[in-house]
Design an enzyme around this catalytic site. Structure first.
Site, PDB file in Angstrom:
ATOM      1  N   LEU A 214     -12.432 -24.694 -29.712  1.00 22.04           N
ATOM      2  CA  LEU A 214     -11.187 -24.754 -28.950  1.00 22.04           C
ATOM      3  C   LEU A 214     -10.049 -25.264 -29.832  1.00 22.04           C
ATOM      4  O   LEU A 214     -10.195 -26.280 -30.508  1.00 22.04           O
ATOM      5  CB  LEU A 214     -11.360 -25.682 -27.736  1.00 22.04           C
ATOM      6  CG  LEU A 214     -12.467 -25.234 -26.755  1.00 22.04           C
ATOM      7  CD1 LEU A 214     -13.057 -26.426 -26.027  1.00 22.04           C
ATOM      8  CD2 LEU A 214     -11.901 -24.212 -25.778  1.00 22.04           C
ATOM      9  N   HIS A 215      -8.922 -24.541 -29.807  1.00 26.39           N
ATOM     10  CA  HIS A 215      -7.794 -24.977 -30.624  1.00 26.39           C
ATOM     11  C   HIS A 215      -6.443 -24.487 -30.128  1.00 26.39           C
ATOM     12  O   HIS A 215      -5.413 -24.818 -30.716  1.00 26.39           O
ATOM     13  CB  HIS A 215      -7.982 -24.503 -32.068  1.00 26.39           C
ATOM     14  CG  HIS A 215      -7.871 -23.003 -32.217  1.00 26.39           C
ATOM     15  ND1 HIS A 215      -8.916 -22.159 -31.946  1.00 26.39           N
ATOM     16  CD2 HIS A 215      -6.833 -22.222 -32.591  1.00 26.39           C
ATOM     17  CE1 HIS A 215      -8.534 -20.910 -32.162  1.00 26.39           C
ATOM     18  NE2 HIS A 215      -7.272 -20.925 -32.550  1.00 26.39           N
ATOM     19  N   ARG A 216      -6.386 -23.697 -29.047  1.00 21.27           N
ATOM     20  CA  ARG A 216      -5.114 -23.130 -28.597  1.00 21.27           C
ATOM     21  C   ARG A 216      -4.158 -24.231 -28.135  1.00 21.27           C
ATOM     22  O   ARG A 216      -4.583 -25.213 -27.522  1.00 21.27           O
ATOM     23  CB  ARG A 216      -5.337 -22.168 -27.441  1.00 21.27           C
ATOM     24  CG  ARG A 216      -6.179 -20.956 -27.786  1.00 21.27           C
ATOM     25  CD  ARG A 216      -5.387 -19.884 -28.488  1.00 21.27           C
ATOM     26  NE  ARG A 216      -6.245 -18.757 -28.841  1.00 21.27           N
ATOM     27  CZ  ARG A 216      -5.872 -17.754 -29.606  1.00 21.27           C
ATOM     28  NH1 ARG A 216      -4.662 -17.719 -30.095  1.00 21.27           N
ATOM     29  NH2 ARG A 216      -6.699 -16.771 -29.890  1.00 21.27           N
TER      30      ARG A 216
END
Length: 368
Positions: A214-216
């Protein structure tokens, strides 16, 4: 700003490939290889948008990509800073030795920078993975996709919906080529290397587990969003151990929110291509906000829960294992997936391991 190329600066290649971040490399590798077999003179440029060894260099080794002829060393920064630095360096490079075609990949800032510079220098642009649309312009990647496609002379689409989007936007049909997905070429070529047992041993996993990546910005940038995400991931870890290779982007925010405080959450460093997909292959499910992971899980047959309100890859839902899920619904959806036997899914059209040669055929025809 850049280290010297192996080719003399003044000698112009037929094709320059511009890559900048790890999602680009599995897409570029089959195209570079197919053009090499066709004897096309080409140069590989790495902007250095991902500059950590685990985020880029390991991919070159594992995917058999040649060492970049030029590494621009752009590094991190804001959207504007990163794009501008890449544009300045690429303008210098393309002016000194103008290629006949610039090939760009995906939707990262380096993709946009290369398309803008090439278009202004009247150098044809070829976009691999054209036509993907989330219709959410709050995503920087969506803006990059829209502008890059508008500037491209050759548009290589990975799915029928991407072809339709380009046609609806007025792109002439003779510029659009439905070639399939070169990232799947790379996955299928390396399938035998994805060792789930080795991944379990490496991470001391004795039973079922899930993977998250996850990185958005919508998930990790704001403190309240990061806290809600961590709370949801902890509820997932209540059901199944969770391994999370943590992207540098958003890492501090998630750690501040207590990500690693759950005993069943294992935060690990970013993984190489083979290591990550070995981990995914052995998992019960994947929680992600990444575009490429939606495609990889579709081919591997691993359930994928995409923590977003939309996806630019709907074919992974209609022909794959992917489904969209909110943070609030994540724990219940995980419970449902864990209690449901995995089903069969038809592969998306032309995801057959031959996209790289198809793209190379179009490019060689264009050069002729």
């Amino acid at each position: 700003m850049s280290r010297s190329a192996t080719r003399p600066t003044g000698e112009a290649p037929a094709v320059v490939h511009v890559t900048g971040a790890r999602p680009n490399f599995p897409k570029a590798a089959p195209v570079v290889a197919a053009l090499a077999r066709a004897g096309v003179d080409q140069r590989l440029v790495h902007t250095g948008q991902h500059y950590d060894e685990r985020m880029s260099e390991v991919f070159f080794r594992q995917l058999g990509l040649p060492e970049p002829d030029v590494d621009l060393g752009v590094g991190s920064g804001s959207q504007a800073t990163q794009t501008a630095a890449a544009m300045v360096a690429l303008e210098e490079l393309f002016t000194a030795a103008p290629p006949r075609v610039v090939v760009v990949y995906g939707d990262v800032n380096s993709t946009l920078a290369a398309a803008l510079v090439a278009a202004k220098l009247q150098i044809p642009v070829a976009h691999v993975e054209a036509g993907l649309r989330s219709f959410d312009t709050t995503m920087p990647e969506e803006v990059n996709r829209l502008v890059t496609d508008r500037l491209s002379d050759l548009l290589f689409a990975t799915s029928p919906d991407a072809v339709a989007h380009l046609g609806n936007e007025g792109i002439p049909a003779d510029r659009i080529h439905f070639t399939g997905n070169p990232m799947i070429d790379t996955l299928l070529a390396n399938l035998d290397r994805f060792d789930a047992d080795r991944a379990r041993k490496r991470h001391a996993l004795s039973g079922p587990y899930a993977v998250a990546t996850l990185h958005r910005p919508a998930n990790v940038d704001a403190t309240e969003d990061a806290a809600a995400l961590v709370a949801g991931l902890h509820e997932v870890a209540d059901q199944v151990p969770l391994v999370l290779p943590l992207h540098p982007r958003g890492r501090a925010r998630l750690e501040e929110a207590g990500l690693g405080r759950h005993p069943a959450v294992r935060v690990v460093e970013p993984q190489g291509y083979v290591e990550f997909l070995s981990l995914v292959r052995g998992s019960e499910l994947v929680v992600t906000d990444s575009g490429g992971v939606q495609e990889e899980t579709t081919v591997l047959g691993v359930p994928c829960l995409t923590l977003r309100a939309n996806t630019e890859r709907p074919v992974t839902i209609t022909h794959g294992t992917n489904r969209l899920v909110s943070r609030e619904d994540l724990p219940d959806t995980v419970r449902e997936v864990l209690g449901t036997p995995a089903g069969e899914h038809p592969a998306p059209p032309l995801w057959d391991g031959k996209a790289g040669p198809r793209i190379a055929d179009v490019l060689t025809g264009f050069l002729r």
